[in-house]
Design a protein around this motif. Structure first.
Motif, PDB file in Angstrom:
ATOM      1  N   ILE A 304       0.839  -1.193   0.000  1.00  0.00           N
ATOM      2  CA  ILE A 304       0.000   0.000   0.000  1.00  0.00           C
ATOM      3  C   ILE A 304       0.875   1.244   0.000  1.00  0.00           C
ATOM      4  O   ILE A 304       1.805   1.370   0.805  1.00  0.00           O
ATOM      5  N   LEU A 305       0.550   2.166  -0.891  1.00  0.00           N
ATOM      6  CA  LEU A 305       1.325   3.395  -1.078  1.00  0.00           C
ATOM      7  C   LEU A 305       0.501   4.602  -0.676  1.00  0.00           C
ATOM      8  O   LEU A 305      -0.708   4.658  -0.903  1.00  0.00           O
ATOM      9  N   THR A 306       1.162   5.569  -0.082  1.00  0.00           N
ATOM     10  CA  THR A 306       0.601   6.910   0.052  1.00  0.00           C
ATOM     11  C   THR A 306       1.712   7.902  -0.243  1.00  0.00           C
ATOM     12  O   THR A 306       2.903   7.563  -0.199  1.00  0.00           O
ATOM     13  N   ALA A 307       1.336   9.122  -0.578  1.00  0.00           N
ATOM     14  CA  ALA A 307       2.326  10.123  -0.983  1.00  0.00           C
ATOM     15  C   ALA A 307       1.872  11.502  -0.528  1.00  0.00           C
ATOM     16  O   ALA A 307       0.704  11.718  -0.168  1.00  0.00           O
ATOM     17  N   TRP A 308       2.796  12.405  -0.543  1.00  0.00           N
ATOM     18  CA  TRP A 308       2.514  13.819  -0.313  1.00  0.00           C
ATOM     19  C   TRP A 308       1.833  14.377  -1.562  1.00  0.00           C
ATOM     20  O   TRP A 308       2.371  14.272  -2.662  1.00  0.00           O
ATOM     21  N   MET A 309       0.634  14.955  -1.419  1.00  0.00           N
ATOM     22  CA  MET A 309      -0.004  15.603  -2.547  1.00  0.00           C
ATOM     23  C   MET A 309       0.480  17.047  -2.609  1.00  0.00           C
ATOM     24  O   MET A 309      -0.242  18.007  -2.364  1.00  0.00           O
ATOM     25  N   GLY A 310       1.746  17.158  -2.951  1.00  0.00           N
ATOM     26  CA  GLY A 310       2.430  18.431  -3.089  1.00  0.00           C
ATOM     27  C   GLY A 310       3.763  18.174  -3.753  1.00  0.00           C
ATOM     28  O   GLY A 310       4.163  17.021  -3.960  1.00  0.00           O
ATOM     29  N   VAL A 311       4.466  19.238  -4.082  1.00  0.00           N
ATOM     30  CA  VAL A 311       5.798  19.153  -4.676  1.00  0.00           C
ATOM     31  C   VAL A 311       6.638  20.272  -4.065  1.00  0.00           C
ATOM     32  O   VAL A 311       6.172  21.412  -3.986  1.00  0.00           O
ATOM     33  N   PRO A 312       7.873  19.984  -3.633  1.00  0.00           N
ATOM     34  CA  PRO A 312       8.703  21.048  -3.055  1.00  0.00           C
ATOM     35  C   PRO A 312       8.891  22.210  -4.035  1.00  0.00           C
ATOM     36  O   PRO A 312       9.108  22.002  -5.238  1.00  0.00           O
ATOM     37  N   GLU A 313       8.770  23.408  -3.516  1.00  0.00           N
ATOM     38  CA  GLU A 313       9.092  24.631  -4.262  1.00  0.00           C
ATOM     39  C   GLU A 313       8.172  24.858  -5.458  1.00  0.00           C
ATOM     40  O   GLU A 313       8.505  25.616  -6.367  1.00  0.00           O
ATOM     41  N   GLN A 314       6.989  24.232  -5.467  1.00  0.00           N
ATOM     42  CA  GLN A 314       6.079  24.389  -6.601  1.00  0.00           C
ATOM     43  C   GLN A 314       4.809  25.106  -6.147  1.00  0.00           C
ATOM     44  O   GLN A 314       3.853  24.474  -5.725  1.00  0.00           O
ATOM     45  N   ASP A 315       4.824  26.431  -6.210  1.00  0.00           N
ATOM     46  CA  ASP A 315       3.647  27.276  -5.944  1.00  0.00           C
ATOM     47  C   ASP A 315       3.028  27.008  -4.579  1.00  0.00           C
ATOM     48  O   ASP A 315       1.814  27.164  -4.394  1.00  0.00           O
TER      49      ASP A 315
END
Length: 490
Positions: A304-315
């Protein structure tokens, strides 16, 4: 939030935790009033959330930690926030697991993982230290818990760098195979090339450096980013999978359009000889926000995977939730499998418990007719759309007049479009498909997760529609009959 700070800890740690709890409670009511607070996605109580950490099912309970700066929506010294769940649907906010209180972590308890060591929940994480001139040191550290809530820090277990590497050396992912523990770390060489390095240990405290198992100059990769973050190496369906978040990739057509990427290699890992034979890199998500994914295996054997729904330094600083004192969320949990040589992702079955008020609609759209659904019954919905195989022209699906899916049957290109929070201009992400069979969409107050063809591809995005706009529209330039199942999620 209540935190038990009466357990054995340093005075500095006790002081940091008490201050964090006080500040969170001061701001919690303001944060709750934000119309963009999610209904079923995990978010920070206040402040900024980023990487998921320590993702594990331990003694029958799922524990999901996360990088957290509780005071502000900037990237300050990171804490480990903590949620727990018995079913992947209902989550409990737990006391802070780690605070940057000690010399070896004073600028942040950075990302890491969790393992069960003979019944002891053990966190392995990176302690980040910077001096007055912003020079960095990195330490791989351990903290343990017998109750799953309160943690005792054991300090650094890797306190030096191997030759040829910079202090960008972090994000340990640990697992056990046979009698040995293994650790992969994201790393950067002194030539500023991204790599993943491998360590082994018999006891989780004494570690042997084995070498680089993937990265620039290894396995035919010549140049692929200046830093590889958040590695995750695991076996799945008789193959080995390495997930990484490389920084510094240049855009290639419809690929690598975000500031930083997250993706995977599939192959065979030889841990004894420190060799990973693998195929090409593939992106895990084709949307706008997806980074630093981490996986765990549960009691059912699911990966099972989860992730940050964001990106560093992107708006980040222009997202409207900043005004109300919080920023970012995590994706829903996704089950992984390998199909036709690629990773497929599907929402975990437990999320069906969120469903209420199912409606099934079958509609025939005439050419250039606008089909309007204006009664969505709330901002949190799940949709299953079928009947798309016959599309030869252009099909459009608009969500709350703020995001739009466009499929071009001629070019086989599926496009996700939204308004950029910084420029207010339209921006797009794309994925090319052999065919479009069906779409499975999870819509929350300020996010979309779109699963394509049963998990062949996924597109994730934050979006910020008008609170009053609950419209859903479809349009095509040819006659098409579609079937839509929809549920309210709560």
């Amino acid at each position: 939030m209540e935190g038990d700070v009466s357990i054995i800890m340093t005075d500095n740690e006790k002081k940091l935790l008490e201050h964090a709890y006080e500040e969170v409670e001061k701001k919690r009511n303001t944060t709750k009033m934000d119309p963009y607070r999610q209904v079923f996605h995990l978010m920070p109580p206040t402040g900024l959330l980023n990487d998921p950490n320590g993702w594990i099912k331990w003694k029958g309970t799922y524990h999901l930690f996360f990088q957290w700066y509780p005071y502000d929506t900037s990237h300050g010294p990171k804490y480990w926030g903590h949620y727990s769940s018995n079913d992947l649907v209902t989550w409990k906010e737990e006391p802070i697991a780690l605070a940057p209180s000690e010399w070896y972590e004073k600028n942040g308890c950075y990302s890491g993982s969790a393992v069960d060591n003979n019944g002891v929940l053990t966190l392995i994480y990176t302690g980040n230290v910077k001096d007055e001139e912003d020079r960095r040191d990195s330490y791989q550290c351990v903290a343990t818990s017998t109750d799953g809530t309160h943690f005792t820090k054991l300090g650094p277990v890797i306190d030096s760098l191997p030759d040829g590497y910079t202090a960008h050396f972090r994000d340990p992912k640990v697992w056990k195979k046979g009698e040995l523990w293994y650790m992969v770390l994201g790393a950067q060489t002194v030539e500023e090339k991204g790599r993943v390095v491998l360590y082994s240990s018999a006891n989780l405290t004494e570690w042997d450096f084995k070498g680089a198992i993937a990265g620039a100059g290894i396995g035919g990769i010549v140049d692929f980013g200046y830093m590889w973050e958040c590695p995750d190496l695991f076996s799945l369906d008789s193959k080995d999978v390495l997930i990484i978040s490389p920084q510094g990739l240049e855009q290639e057509g419809i690929h690598y359009q975000n500031k930083f990427q997250a993706g995977y290699f599939i192959g065979e890992a030889d841990l004894d000889n420190v060799i990973f034979h693998h195929g090409d890199f593939a992106e895990l998500d084709h949307g706008f926000e997806f980074y630093a994914p981490q996986t765990t295996m549960d009691d059912e054997g699911r990966r099972i995977l989860t992730a940050w729904m964001g990106v560093p330094e992107q708006d980040e600083e222009t997202q409207p939730t900043v005004t109300n004192g919080w920023l970012h969320c995590l994706t829903i949990p996704r089950e992984l499998r390998i199909h036709e040589g690629r990773l497929w992702q599907t929402p975990v079955k437990e999320l069906q418990k969120l469903r209420h008020n199912q409606e099934s609609i079958k509609e025939t759209l005439s050419a250039n007719e606008l089909l309007v659904f204006d009664d969505l019954a709330g901002p949190a919905m799940e949709f299953m759309l079928t009947g798309l195989e016959e599309i030869k022209g252009i099909f459009e699906w608009t969500f709350r007049n703020e995001a739009r899916l466009i499929f071009n049957g001629g070019t086989h290109l599926l496009t996700l479009e939204r308004r950029n929070t910084r420029t207010h201009l339209t921006e797009q992400r794309h994925v090319r498909l052999d065919s479009l069979k069906y779409l499975h969409v999870f819509m929350d107050a300020s996010s979309l997760e779109i699963f394509i063809n049963g998990g062949e591809a996924v597109m994730s995005a934050r979006y910020f529609p008008s609170e009053k706009d609950t419209s859903l529209t479809m349009k095509t330039n040819e006659k098409v009959t579609v079937s839509l199942d929809k549920w309210v999620l709560s």
